[in-house]
Every structure is written in structure tokens, then in C-alpha cells.
Design an enzyme around this catalytic site. Structure first.
Site, PDB file in Angstrom:
ATOM      1  N   HIS A 156       0.851  -1.202   0.000  1.00 14.74           N
ATOM      2  CA  HIS A 156       0.000   0.000   0.000  1.00 14.74           C
ATOM      3  C   HIS A 156       0.879   1.242   0.000  1.00 14.74           C
ATOM      4  CE1 HIS A 156       0.770  -1.258   4.146  1.00 14.74           C
ATOM      5  NE2 HIS A 156       0.820   0.033   4.443  1.00 14.74           N
ATOM      6  N   HIS A 167       0.894   5.217   1.263  1.00 13.87           N
ATOM      7  CA  HIS A 167       0.255   6.250   2.088  1.00 13.87           C
ATOM      8  C   HIS A 167       0.283   7.586   1.347  1.00 13.87           C
ATOM      9  CE1 HIS A 167       0.549   4.033   6.039  1.00 13.87           C
ATOM     10  NE2 HIS A 167       1.515   3.403   5.392  1.00 13.87           N
TER      11      HIS A 167
END
Ligand code: 5GP
Ligand code: ZN
Length: 137
Positions: free
Chosen positions: A99, A101
Site C-alpha cells: 500500500h 500512504h
């Protein structure tokens, strides 16, 4: 992948605040935001980190992070944006599904985190540069 919370969130098995979704990605709001508007770009395909994912998926996620950064900056009138992506526990990764941010930043929101300084000598840096360069061939 079974028992991966981000697989479930990315693929809509668990409902969550979604900023954007397409065939390959979902952008969600972080459950524990570092700042208002902190979002996470998740590929729908499981891969623990950049090492497990193909370059195309990683590149697409970064292109999407740019788009989300632009949207968040405009929407929230942010002064800046941090883009972070951790690979491995030693790098601070806590959820083992790749992922990115996207964190809106505002003037004086918190003291800017200075990058840790290792104190590596010029010689050590030159040696590391040469070693990494070898693996780039
Ligand atoms: P990492 O430390 O792995 O780079 O970041 C993991 C991030 O995922 C953290 O910022 C944490 O707040 C967020 N997070 C962990 N579990 C959940 C969850 O179930 N839902 C959402 N939306 N975010 C989560
Ligand atoms: Zn997963």
C-alpha cells in the site's frame, strides 16, 4: 489471499470509506490517519510488498498516488503531501499487503520528521553505490 485484511478491503468484502475504485485498485481512508485525509492506495491483487508485486502494478499504484495527492491537495487545501510506502517490518510495514500512504500536510501541523542520519562515511557510500550499481545491470 485468505486472512489478508487489505485484500478484503480492496476487493470490497469489507465495506470501507472509498475515495476511488477501478478494476485494479481501491483508494481508502486510513483507519488511524496521521492527518485529515490520509488515504491508502491498495492494489486489488495481493502482494506483500514491491518485491512480490510486478512492476506494472507498482507503477500503476504510484501513478494513482499522484492523482490522489493532487485531489487531496485541492480538496483539503493542503500545503504539502507526504507519500510513503514501507517494505518489510524493519522499514515499518505493519500490514503485509502493498500500500502507498498519501498524507496531506499543513503548515505547522507537526514538526517535520528529519530523515535519520546514519553517519555513513564517503567511503562507505561509494562502496554501497558500486554494489547497488552492480545489481542494476
Ligand atoms: P504500514 O505501517 O503497514 O505502512 O501502514 C499500515 C496502515 O494501515 C496504518 O496507517 C494503519 O492505520 C492502517 N490500517 C491498519 N488496519 C486498517 C484497517 O483495517 N482499515 C484501514 N482503513 N486502515 C488500516
Ligand atoms: Zn492482501
Amino acid at each position: 489471499m485468505e486472512n489478508c485484511i487489505f485484500c478484503k478491503l480492496a476487493n470490497g468484502e469489507i465495506p470501507t470509506n472509498t475515495v476511488y475504485e477501478d478494476e485494479n485498485y481501491r483508494v481508502i481512508m486510513d483507519a488511524n490517519p496521521a492527518n485529515i485525509g490520509h488515504s491508502l492506495v491498495l492494489p486489488k491483487k495481493h502482494g506483500k510488498d514491491i518485491f512480490e508485486l510486478d512492476s506494472e502494478t507498482v507503477a500503476g499504484a504510484h501513478a494513482l498516488a499522484k492523482k490522489v495527492a493532487e485531489a487531496a491537495k485541492k480538496a483539503l487545501d493542503a500545503d504539502g503531501i507526504n507519500i510513503l510506502q514501507n517494505n518489510g517490518e524493519s522499514a515499518g510495514q505493519t500490514v503485509m499487503h502493498f500500500h502507498i500512504h498519501v498524507i496531506p500536510r499543513f503548515k505547522n501541523d507537526w514538526p517535520s520528521m528529519p530523515m535519520h542520519q546514519s553517519g555513513a562515511t564517503d567511503e562507505e557510500t561509494k562502496a554501497a553505490c558500486a554494489k547497488i550499481g552492480e545489481f542494476m545491470k
